[in-house]
Design a protein around this motif. Structure first.
Motif, mmCIF file in Angstrom:
data_model
loop_
_atom_site.group_PDB
_atom_site.id
_atom_site.type_symbol
_atom_site.label_atom_id
_atom_site.label_comp_id
_atom_site.label_asym_id
_atom_site.label_seq_id
_atom_site.Cartn_x
_atom_site.Cartn_y
_atom_site.Cartn_z
ATOM 1 N N GLU A 31 80.786 -22.302 1.263
ATOM 2 C CA GLU A 31 80.043 -21.040 1.313
ATOM 3 C C GLU A 31 78.803 -21.117 0.428
ATOM 4 O O GLU A 31 77.723 -20.654 0.805
ATOM 5 C CB GLU A 31 80.922 -19.883 0.855
ATOM 6 C CG GLU A 31 82.023 -19.517 1.814
ATOM 7 C CD GLU A 31 82.982 -18.499 1.225
ATOM 8 O OE1 GLU A 31 83.170 -18.496 -0.012
ATOM 9 O OE2 GLU A 31 83.536 -17.710 2.005
ATOM 10 N N MET A 32 78.955 -21.687 -0.764
ATOM 11 C CA MET A 32 77.839 -21.828 -1.687
ATOM 12 C C MET A 32 76.744 -22.698 -1.063
ATOM 13 O O MET A 32 75.564 -22.362 -1.114
ATOM 14 C CB MET A 32 78.322 -22.460 -2.992
ATOM 15 C CG MET A 32 77.237 -22.690 -3.998
ATOM 16 S SD MET A 32 76.813 -21.244 -4.905
ATOM 17 C CE MET A 32 78.206 -21.158 -5.990
ATOM 18 N N GLN A 33 77.153 -23.809 -0.459
ATOM 19 C CA GLN A 33 76.185 -24.716 0.164
ATOM 20 C C GLN A 33 75.473 -24.031 1.323
ATOM 21 O O GLN A 33 74.260 -24.170 1.474
ATOM 22 C CB GLN A 33 76.904 -25.984 0.656
ATOM 23 C CG GLN A 33 75.977 -27.038 1.191
ATOM 24 C CD GLN A 33 75.066 -27.596 0.123
ATOM 25 O OE1 GLN A 33 75.413 -27.604 -1.050
ATOM 26 N NE2 GLN A 33 73.900 -28.040 0.523
ATOM 27 N N ARG A 34 76.197 -23.274 2.123
ATOM 28 C CA ARG A 34 75.597 -22.577 3.257
ATOM 29 C C ARG A 34 74.571 -21.553 2.774
ATOM 30 O O ARG A 34 73.483 -21.441 3.339
ATOM 31 C CB ARG A 34 76.690 -21.905 4.084
ATOM 32 C CG ARG A 34 76.192 -21.287 5.367
ATOM 33 C CD ARG A 34 77.312 -20.765 6.252
ATOM 34 N NE ARG A 34 78.301 -19.992 5.518
ATOM 35 C CZ ARG A 34 79.614 -20.253 5.530
ATOM 36 N NH1 ARG A 34 80.089 -21.247 6.228
ATOM 37 N NH2 ARG A 34 80.439 -19.490 4.855
ATOM 38 N N ASP A 35 74.892 -20.835 1.714
ATOM 39 C CA ASP A 35 73.953 -19.858 1.155
ATOM 40 C C ASP A 35 72.715 -20.547 0.594
ATOM 41 O O ASP A 35 71.596 -20.072 0.769
ATOM 42 C CB ASP A 35 74.623 -19.025 0.068
ATOM 43 C CG ASP A 35 75.614 -18.018 0.619
ATOM 44 O OD1 ASP A 35 75.615 -17.802 1.852
ATOM 45 O OD2 ASP A 35 76.380 -17.453 -0.180
ATOM 46 N N LYS A 36 72.919 -21.668 -0.080
ATOM 47 C CA LYS A 36 71.785 -22.406 -0.633
ATOM 48 C C LYS A 36 70.872 -22.893 0.483
ATOM 49 O O LYS A 36 69.643 -22.848 0.366
ATOM 50 C CB LYS A 36 72.275 -23.587 -1.463
ATOM 51 C CG LYS A 36 72.846 -23.197 -2.802
ATOM 52 C CD LYS A 36 73.496 -24.362 -3.481
ATOM 53 C CE LYS A 36 72.544 -25.070 -4.387
ATOM 54 N NZ LYS A 36 73.207 -26.139 -5.159
ATOM 55 N N GLU A 37 71.472 -23.370 1.573
ATOM 56 C CA GLU A 37 70.679 -23.853 2.711
ATOM 57 C C GLU A 37 69.890 -22.702 3.341
ATOM 58 O O GLU A 37 68.734 -22.868 3.720
ATOM 59 C CB GLU A 37 71.595 -24.488 3.759
ATOM 60 C CG GLU A 37 72.391 -25.653 3.260
ATOM 61 C CD GLU A 37 71.794 -26.977 3.655
ATOM 62 O OE1 GLU A 37 70.993 -26.999 4.594
ATOM 63 O OE2 GLU A 37 72.137 -27.976 3.007
ATOM 64 N N ALA A 40 67.009 -21.858 1.100
ATOM 65 C CA ALA A 40 66.013 -22.925 1.175
ATOM 66 C C ALA A 40 65.197 -22.809 2.463
ATOM 67 O O ALA A 40 63.976 -22.999 2.451
ATOM 68 C CB ALA A 40 66.693 -24.285 1.089
ATOM 69 N N GLU A 41 65.860 -22.484 3.561
ATOM 70 C CA GLU A 41 65.150 -22.335 4.839
ATOM 71 C C GLU A 41 64.181 -21.155 4.786
ATOM 72 O O GLU A 41 63.049 -21.244 5.277
ATOM 73 C CB GLU A 41 66.154 -22.160 5.969
ATOM 74 C CG GLU A 41 65.528 -22.083 7.349
ATOM 75 C CD GLU A 41 64.756 -23.339 7.724
ATOM 76 O OE1 GLU A 41 63.755 -23.217 8.458
ATOM 77 O OE2 GLU A 41 65.128 -24.436 7.278
ATOM 78 N N MET A 42 64.614 -20.043 4.184
ATOM 79 C CA MET A 42 63.711 -18.895 4.037
ATOM 80 C C MET A 42 62.488 -19.275 3.220
ATOM 81 O O MET A 42 61.354 -18.919 3.565
ATOM 82 C CB MET A 42 64.426 -17.725 3.349
ATOM 83 C CG MET A 42 65.238 -16.861 4.267
ATOM 84 S SD MET A 42 65.716 -15.289 3.529
ATOM 85 C CE MET A 42 66.362 -15.760 1.944
ATOM 86 N N MET A 43 62.696 -20.019 2.141
ATOM 87 C CA MET A 43 61.581 -20.413 1.292
ATOM 88 C C MET A 43 60.645 -21.374 2.022
ATOM 89 O O MET A 43 59.431 -21.309 1.861
ATOM 90 C CB MET A 43 62.091 -21.044 -0.009
ATOM 91 C CG MET A 43 62.796 -20.066 -0.917
ATOM 92 S SD MET A 43 61.834 -18.593 -1.295
ATOM 93 C CE MET A 43 60.549 -19.293 -2.292
#
Length: 62
Positions: A31-37, A40-43
């Motif tokens: 879940e943490m990795q999915r949120d980070k991804e 990152a995509e938004m940025m």
């Protein structure tokens, strides 16, 4: 010594507030990795839009 009870009450209130706070992250690794991804995509999209805007301003200004 007059403040002894006041200190105790403040200490109890503080302990109660600290115990109510979330102390650690409850997300699993995936879940943490999915949120980070996702962040990152938004940025990346935001940076691409800013780059395009900057390029358009530079092209228009010349």
């Amino acid at each position: 010594m007059a403040r002894g009870n006041q200190r105790e009450k403040a200490r109890e209130k503080n302990l109660k507030a600290q115990s109510a706070q979330k102390s650690k992250n409850a997300k699993s690794g995936t879940e943490m990795q999915r949120d980070k991804e996702a962040v990152a995509e938004m940025m990346r999209k935001k940076q691409a839009a800013a780059d395009a805007k900057r390029a358009a301003a530079a092209a228009g200004g010349k």
